[in-house]
Design an enzyme around this catalytic site. Structure first.
Site, short mmCIF file in Angstrom:
data_model
loop_
_atom_site.label_atom_id
_atom_site.label_comp_id
_atom_site.label_asym_id
_atom_site.label_seq_id
_atom_site.Cartn_x
_atom_site.Cartn_y
_atom_site.Cartn_z
N TYR A 110 -0.47 -7.82 -2.06
CA TYR A 110 0.87 -8.12 -1.52
C TYR A 110 1.20 -9.58 -1.83
CZ TYR A 110 0.60 -3.68 0.93
OH TYR A 110 0.51 -2.34 1.21
N ASN A 133 10.02 1.94 0.13
CA ASN A 133 10.23 2.37 -1.24
C ASN A 133 10.61 3.86 -1.26
OD1 ASN A 133 10.07 3.06 -3.95
ND2 ASN A 133 7.86 2.79 -4.09
N CYS A 141 4.30 1.75 -5.68
CA CYS A 141 3.86 0.96 -4.52
C CYS A 141 2.39 1.24 -4.20
CB CYS A 141 4.76 1.21 -3.31
SG CYS A 141 4.93 2.93 -2.85
N HIS A 142 1.85 2.34 -4.71
CA HIS A 142 0.43 2.64 -4.48
C HIS A 142 -0.48 1.63 -5.18
CE1 HIS A 142 1.47 4.87 -8.18
NE2 HIS A 142 0.22 4.62 -8.55
N GLU A 168 -5.20 7.05 -12.07
CA GLU A 168 -4.77 6.06 -13.06
C GLU A 168 -5.97 5.31 -13.65
OE1 GLU A 168 -1.70 3.48 -11.62
OE2 GLU A 168 -0.35 5.14 -11.19
#
Length: 178
Positions: A110, A133, A141-142, A168
């Protein structure tokens, strides 16, 4: 303000049913859950954002979006090529645009996001913008985690965040063919 038709449909993903909404301007909302469960929340959200939306079920209209989501979940897609209709404050949009710049398979804290948007003291506000979001997965946002590496908070649940990051990271190791 005149009413606009917002089409929606469902997508079955490895992390459960996802409901996708698209306005004439682009993808406007993604919710974790089936349409019956999320429609009341979506209706309230559109009203809160001064959008007079007539929500219409139309899986054909959202098919190009669900195809890209399928490709993402199968590891074939790293970037989304969709028109987005991001509804939020100027600050939220600044945060969300920055999230789209976090590379696939990587994370940022963050604090990193706050520094990137030239608001280094706005760490809490970054968390709040992340929480609001409307386009999770597409606006990743993950990929934002705590400074200590903890997977703090996710609108769909930390288990979904963990799944998306793992997906990912596994696929990022594979070199994409030219």
């Amino acid at each position: 303000m005149e009413k606009q038709v917002v089409h929606y449909g469902e997508f079955q993903s490895p992390i459960g049913t996802i409901t996708v909404f698209t306005s004439p301007a682009g993808v406007s909302r993604i919710d974790f859950g089936c349409a019956d469960d999320v429609l009341p929340v979506a209706e309230t959200w559109y009203k809160k954002h001064h959008v007079k939306a007539d929500l219409v079920y139309n899986p054909e209209i959202i098919e190009p979006i669900t195809i890209q989501l399928e490709e993402y979940f199968s590891g074939k897609r790293r970037f989304f090529d969709l028109k987005l209709d991001m509804v939020g404050t100027i600050f939220q949009q600044k945060v969300w645009n920055n999230l789209t710049e976090i590379p696939y398979g990587e994370t940022r804290s963050y604090r990193d996001v706050a520094v990137n948007i030239s608001a280094p003291k706005a760490v809490r506000a970054i968390g709040s913008a992340n929480n609001r979001n409307p386009l999770p997965i597409i606006v990743p946002c993950h990929r934002v985690i705590g400074s200590n590496g903890a997977l703090v908070g996710y609108g769909g649940g930390v288990d979904k965040k963990e799944y998306l990051l793992s997906l990912e990271q596994q696929n990022a190791m594979h070199v994409a063919l030219p």
